[in-house]
Each structure stands twice: as C-alpha cells, then as structure tokens.
Write an enzyme that holds these catalytic residues in place. Structure first.
Site, mmCIF file in Angstrom:
data_model
loop_
_atom_site.group_PDB
_atom_site.id
_atom_site.type_symbol
_atom_site.label_atom_id
_atom_site.label_comp_id
_atom_site.label_asym_id
_atom_site.label_seq_id
_atom_site.Cartn_x
_atom_site.Cartn_y
_atom_site.Cartn_z
ATOM 1 N N LYS A 31 0.986 -1.328 -0.079
ATOM 2 C CA LYS A 31 0.048 -0.013 -0.301
ATOM 3 C C LYS A 31 0.633 1.523 0.056
ATOM 4 O O LYS A 31 0.449 2.333 -0.616
ATOM 5 C CB LYS A 31 -0.811 0.107 1.394
ATOM 6 C CG LYS A 31 -2.027 -1.335 1.304
ATOM 7 C CD LYS A 31 -2.632 -1.558 0.003
ATOM 8 C CE LYS A 31 -3.429 -2.848 0.116
ATOM 9 N NZ LYS A 31 -4.155 -3.050 -1.271
ATOM 10 N N GLY B 176 -8.324 -3.273 3.295
ATOM 11 C CA GLY B 176 -9.336 -3.765 3.692
ATOM 12 C C GLY B 176 -9.549 -3.565 5.400
ATOM 13 O O GLY B 176 -10.374 -4.232 5.931
ATOM 14 N N LYS C 75 -2.569 11.768 7.463
ATOM 15 C CA LYS C 75 -3.668 12.290 8.068
ATOM 16 C C LYS C 75 -4.899 11.613 8.217
ATOM 17 O O LYS C 75 -5.400 10.936 7.103
ATOM 18 C CB LYS C 75 -4.098 13.623 7.451
ATOM 19 C CG LYS C 75 -4.969 14.596 7.885
ATOM 20 C CD LYS C 75 -4.417 15.520 9.105
ATOM 21 C CE LYS C 75 -5.930 16.237 9.552
ATOM 22 N NZ LYS C 75 -5.296 16.784 10.826
ATOM 23 N N ILE D 145 -8.874 11.041 7.822
ATOM 24 C CA ILE D 145 -9.908 11.815 7.361
ATOM 25 C C ILE D 145 -11.227 11.241 8.059
ATOM 26 O O ILE D 145 -11.618 10.171 8.144
ATOM 27 C CB ILE D 145 -10.004 11.470 5.941
ATOM 28 C CG1 ILE D 145 -8.779 11.861 5.096
ATOM 29 C CG2 ILE D 145 -11.155 12.312 5.239
ATOM 30 C CD1 ILE D 145 -8.167 13.006 4.810
ATOM 31 N N GLU E 204 -9.948 3.030 -5.508
ATOM 32 C CA GLU E 204 -10.767 3.460 -4.302
ATOM 33 C C GLU E 204 -10.221 4.793 -3.861
ATOM 34 O O GLU E 204 -9.039 4.825 -3.749
ATOM 35 C CB GLU E 204 -10.576 2.617 -3.289
ATOM 36 C CG GLU E 204 -11.219 1.077 -3.663
ATOM 37 C CD GLU E 204 -11.123 0.183 -2.163
ATOM 38 O OE1 GLU E 204 -11.550 -0.726 -2.423
ATOM 39 O OE2 GLU E 204 -10.277 0.487 -1.539
ATOM 40 N N ARG F 222 -8.617 -6.437 -9.754
ATOM 41 C CA ARG F 222 -9.493 -7.621 -10.082
ATOM 42 C C ARG F 222 -10.873 -7.173 -10.304
ATOM 43 O O ARG F 222 -11.159 -6.045 -10.354
ATOM 44 C CB ARG F 222 -9.561 -8.286 -8.951
ATOM 45 C CG ARG F 222 -10.320 -7.576 -7.560
ATOM 46 C CD ARG F 222 -10.846 -8.488 -6.516
ATOM 47 N NE ARG F 222 -11.701 -7.787 -5.454
ATOM 48 C CZ ARG F 222 -11.103 -6.835 -4.624
ATOM 49 N NH1 ARG F 222 -9.740 -6.779 -4.401
ATOM 50 N NH2 ARG F 222 -11.692 -6.253 -3.895
ATOM 51 N N VAL G 266 -16.886 -7.678 -6.641
ATOM 52 C CA VAL G 266 -18.304 -8.147 -6.240
ATOM 53 C C VAL G 266 -19.397 -7.058 -6.781
ATOM 54 O O VAL G 266 -20.578 -7.503 -7.408
ATOM 55 C CB VAL G 266 -18.463 -8.109 -4.974
ATOM 56 C CG1 VAL G 266 -20.021 -8.488 -4.345
ATOM 57 C CG2 VAL G 266 -17.568 -9.307 -4.110
HETATM 58 C C1 MV4 Z 1 -8.533 5.959 6.023
HETATM 59 C C2 MV4 Z 1 -9.620 6.346 6.700
HETATM 60 C C3 MV4 Z 1 -9.417 7.847 7.006
HETATM 61 N N1 MV4 Z 1 -8.526 8.656 6.886
HETATM 62 N N2 MV4 Z 1 -7.622 6.757 5.853
HETATM 63 C C4 MV4 Z 1 -10.511 1.535 5.726
HETATM 64 C C5 MV4 Z 1 -10.190 0.631 4.913
HETATM 65 C C6 MV4 Z 1 -8.804 0.541 4.214
HETATM 66 N N3 MV4 Z 1 -8.664 0.515 2.879
HETATM 67 C C7 MV4 Z 1 -8.564 2.258 4.592
HETATM 68 N N4 MV4 Z 1 -9.712 2.529 5.261
HETATM 69 C C8 MV4 Z 1 -9.754 3.910 5.930
HETATM 70 N N5 MV4 Z 1 -8.753 4.441 5.741
HETATM 71 C C9 MV4 Z 1 -7.298 7.942 6.219
HETATM 72 N N6 MV4 Z 1 -6.277 8.553 6.205
HETATM 73 C C10 MV4 Z 1 -10.935 5.884 6.822
HETATM 74 C C11 MV4 Z 1 -10.991 4.308 6.579
HETATM 75 C C12 MV4 Z 1 -12.054 3.827 6.730
HETATM 76 C C13 MV4 Z 1 -13.133 3.531 5.846
HETATM 77 C C14 MV4 Z 1 -12.801 3.501 4.494
HETATM 78 C C15 MV4 Z 1 -13.611 3.229 3.428
HETATM 79 C C16 MV4 Z 1 -14.808 2.519 3.941
HETATM 80 C C17 MV4 Z 1 -14.933 2.153 5.203
HETATM 81 C C18 MV4 Z 1 -14.223 2.580 6.059
HETATM 82 C C19 MV4 Z 1 -14.331 2.283 7.563
HETATM 83 C C20 MV4 Z 1 -13.452 2.645 8.375
HETATM 84 C C21 MV4 Z 1 -12.152 3.360 8.136
#
Ligand code: MV4
Length: 447
Positions: free
Chosen positions: A116, A164, A201, A203, A275, A292, A295
């Site tokens: 990542k 994830g 940071k 978000i 994403e 990929r 779903v």
């Molecule tokens: C974040 C975030 C807030 N700020 N990164 C969750 C899955 C992983 N792929 C990255 N994720 C997140 N990264 C920053 N800098 C919040 C999440 C996150 C989230 C993101 C997408 C969909 C659902 C989520 C649920 C909790 C946290």
C-alpha cells in the site's frame, strides 16, 4: 479469441463468468471442491474438474491442482473472479510461465498495488491526489510523532501489507502514539508477515467512492464512473450504488481523470478499481487500487449498459478498448444477501435452503448460485446472492429495492434481507447524506 476458459472460482461469480463465455462462444471449465459437487457452476460449465477437499487452501487456493486442471482440459486462459487467487502474484506469474493467459493483472502490478505504501507513492507520482502523510514507510515512533505534529492530529497508521482495514490504528494525540504503534506493528507482522507501517492524516467520516477503469495493451485506459460503497460494517460492504448521491458531474470528471492517470502510469490492462476517500468538502484522495473484477461490478454494468466480464476477456485476448469513458444513464443499487444473522453480529449461518423465491420484474437482477434444496457450505464466504435493481432515479431505486426485498424469501437460513429492508426505510439512508460511519450507530438488535 480464447477457445476455452477455466474459471478458478465458485459461487455466483463463477456463474457470472460462465454466462458471458457462453454468449461469446467460449467453452468453459469449472473447477470445484468436493463441497461444491452439486453447484450450478459445475453443472453449467462445459467441463468440470474436482480440485480438492472443501478447505479453500486445498482447493480454490491450490495452485498446482488448478494449473493441472487447465493443462488437462487444454484451457487457454484462466479467469480468477474475485477473492481466492485473483490478486495472487505468484499465480499470475505461474499462469504466464505455463502460457495460460491470466485474466487479471500481471505479477508486477499485483505486487506494486498490494504494497500500500508503494501503491500510494506510485499514484502520487502519477498526479493522483493522495492523503498527506509519510513518504513511504516510517521506521521509528519518534519519526512518526514528529510527522504527526507537522500534519496535525488525528493521524492514522496503516500496515503497508494491509488493506481492507486490517492493521490500522487511529491516533488522536501524541500520548496514544507508542501503544498504537506497537499494536499495529504486532498485528500486521502476525497477519501478513510484513510489519511495515506508514502514516497519514486521518480523514473523519469520509465516503468510500471507487472508480471502475478498464485498460488495454495499447496503453489506453477508460473509466466507467463511480460506485459509492460507504455502507459498510467492519470493512464489509453491504450496499453499493451508482451514481453516488454526492458526486457531481464535475467531481466525476475529476475523479475519472485521476483514476485513468493512475492506471495508465502502471500500464494497467484489464478491469480495475481505484478506491478513493471523499471528505466533507468534496476533496478526494487515493486509498487503494484493486486489480480484479469486484463483487459490486453489476451496478456499473446496469447504468452504463456495458458487460465488464466480456471487456476483461476481450482486452486479455488483445483487443483494444473503445477509448471513450462511460457515464451513468440510470441509477442502480446492489444489496448483498449473506447467509448471516444480523441480530447476532452478522454471524455466518450456513445450512440448507428449504424454500426459495427470487424476486423479479422490471429493473431487477439477481446474481446468485443458490436454489431450493441447496446446502450452503460453511467453508467459504457467506454471500449467497446479489440483488441489483435499476431505475431512472434514486427514489425509484429505493422503492423498487424494497419491493424486490419483500419478494425475496429464503427459508432455512438467516440472511441479511431484514437488515436491507430496514435500511431502505431509514431517513438518513434515503437522504443520501451518510458516510462510512453510518452503520456504527445503526440498531441491528430488532432484526
Ligand atoms: C482511512 C480513513 C480515514 N483516513 N485513511 C479503511 C479500509 C482501508 N482500505 C482504509 N480505510 C480507511 N482509511 C485515512 N487517512 C478511513 C478508513 C475507513 C474506511 C474507509 C472506507 C470505507 C469504510 C471505512 C471504515 C472505517 C475506516
């Protein structure tokens, strides 16, 4: 064009791939574990090869068994679907070595996007907006605290091998740093055998919005607009929709252009998803790239009238893409129907389906492998159907989804249908003004 494709997967996605192959005049080979002997993908494919016992590791993840099945049946390509071997670099490489076309990303691309921190640096160089944070990995707590003071709390530390949601920790002040750092390092080392961490940071309350892209071997990439996947519980998506209620035509153009720039930078071929997190102010940031088919791909198919599996197969066979982008002409939503008990923390509830009625009618699509009498094995993912409805407005989609859910009867196992019915009546969900934290305060106790 390929003459015969082996489908290295099971369930609804195996059926989905077989359907497109049939329409393209391509022969199909199913592979199955002993638990899936009575499955529809086995019945609908032209040939079927048993690849091992029920455990995934010994069947759908068993590379030698699957390669043997492809050799034995003379398949010239393998479609991995999603999950299982779809983002396995070693498998992609081995297919290449055996001169079997892997309908997915190259080993190098899977490795690049699977790490990542490297994926983020690659996207940043390509001009894709990224969340402020560390350049690559962070080596010490001191370095982390220094950077956190610079960018301001809250911050999040993420496992470079994660994704994830695993191995992530939110930190709101310097006093919490050491403990969260140690926990994240320990967890990611144990889970992935790689304890590399990076920082960014945090978000607050973002939306999860992803852009579908397709690339060809001539360096062209197009996008097929967005999917809003903000309705998640513990990083499991439950509902997806397109277009997103918060994406304007202007934002769609910008996110589409960014996704294309990112995919083109790695010479991406085939279907992929970029994403993004979108903050309260409508600013978007790269999060991850999935190499990929996903779903939730059908909602994009419904609103753009574009067969994504067909396109994957065509570009894998060397055909060029049209070169144009695709924009939503309709509104579509998918509810994931899982054999889980929503009132018991979504605990998997495998068993035999005694009676079944699938919904139908105008604008209703059900992608599913289940039938009355089918036994859901306990060994795999609990998703048993995707209910996809399409209409001319979001309001009509909500009405139609509720109607279709009311027609959907599954007797014998608990499912997520009662949750979806409650969600369709929720005023906040109906308003379209929600974020990824929405389900944290949702009451599941009466379901
Ligand atoms: C974040 C975030 C807030 N700020 N990164 C969750 C899955 C992983 N792929 C990255 N994720 C997140 N990264 C920053 N800098 C919040 C999440 C996150 C989230 C993101 C997408 C969909 C659902 C989520 C649920 C909790 C946290």
């Amino acid at each position: 064009m390929f003459k015969k494709i082996l489908i290295a997967n099971r369930g609804e996605i195996a059926l989905r791939i077989i359907r497109t192959c049939k329409e393209m005049g391509i022969k199909t080979v199913a592979v199955y574990s002993t638990a899936d002997k009575e499955s529809l993908h086995v019945r609908f494919a032209d040939e079927a090869v048993c690849i091992g016992p029920p455990a995934s590791k010994q069947s759908y993840l068993n590379i030698p068994s699957i390669i043997s099945a492809a050799e034995l049946t003379n398949a010239d390509a393998i479609h991995p679907g999603y999950g299982f071997l779809s983002e396995n670099a070693e498998f992609s490489r081995i297919c290449e070595d055996y001169k079997i076309k892997f309908i997915g990303a190259t080993a190098d691309q899977i490795n690049l996007m699977g790490d990542k921190a490297t994926a983020k640096e690659t996207m940043k160089k390509a001009g894709v907006p990224c969340i402020p944070g560390s350049e690559g990995l962070i080596d010490t707590v001191e370095e982390g605290i220094k950077l956190a003071e610079e960018i301001g709390y809250p911050v999040i530390i993420k496992a470079t091998a994660g994704g994830g949601g695993r191995g992530m920790r939110i930190i709101r002040n310097s006093g919490e740093f050491q403990k969260n750092w140690d926990d994240a390092k320990m967890e990611s080392g144990a889970a992935f055998g790689n304890d590399g961490l990076y920082l960014e940071k945090y978000i607050e309350e973002p939306r999860h919005i992803e852009i579908q892209i397709v690339g060809d071997q001539y360096g062209k990439v197009c996008h097929l607009s967005e999917r809003d996947c903000s309705i998640q519980r513990r990083h499991q998506k439950l509902v997806e929709e397109t277009p997103s209620p918060i994406v304007s035509d202007e934002l769609r153009e910008k996110m589409g252009a960014a996704a294309i720039a990112g995919a083109a930078a790695i010479k991406y071929e085939g279907a992929g998803t970029i994403e993004f997190l979108v903050d309260k102010h409508g600013k978007f940031y790269f999060m991850e790239m999935n190499t990929r088919i996903q779903v939730e791909h059908p909602i994009t198919e419904e609103v753009t009238d574009f067969d994504l599996i067909k396109e994957q197969i065509k570009v894998a066979a060397g055909e060029p893409i049209s070169g144009q982008n695709y924009f939503p002409k309709m509104f579509s939503m998918e509810c994931r129907i899982n054999a889980e008990d929503p009132s018991q923390n979504f605990r998997p509830n495998p068993g035999t389906i005694k009676q079944l009625n699938l919904p139908g009618g105008h604008g209703v699509r059900v992608d599913s492998h289940v039938y009355a009498g089918y036994s859901i094995p306990p060994n795999y993912d609990s998703m048993i159907a995707k209910l996809i409805v399409t209409a001319r407005s979001r309001e009509e989609v909500l009405v139609r989804m509720k109607r279709a859910l009311q027609e959907f009867f599954i007797d014998g196992v608990k499912t997520t249908i009662p949750f979806h019915l409650k969600l369709m009546d929720d005023p906040t969900f109906q308003s379209g003004k929600f974020n990824t934290s929405f389900l944290e305060s949702f009451d599941f106790s009466d379901l």
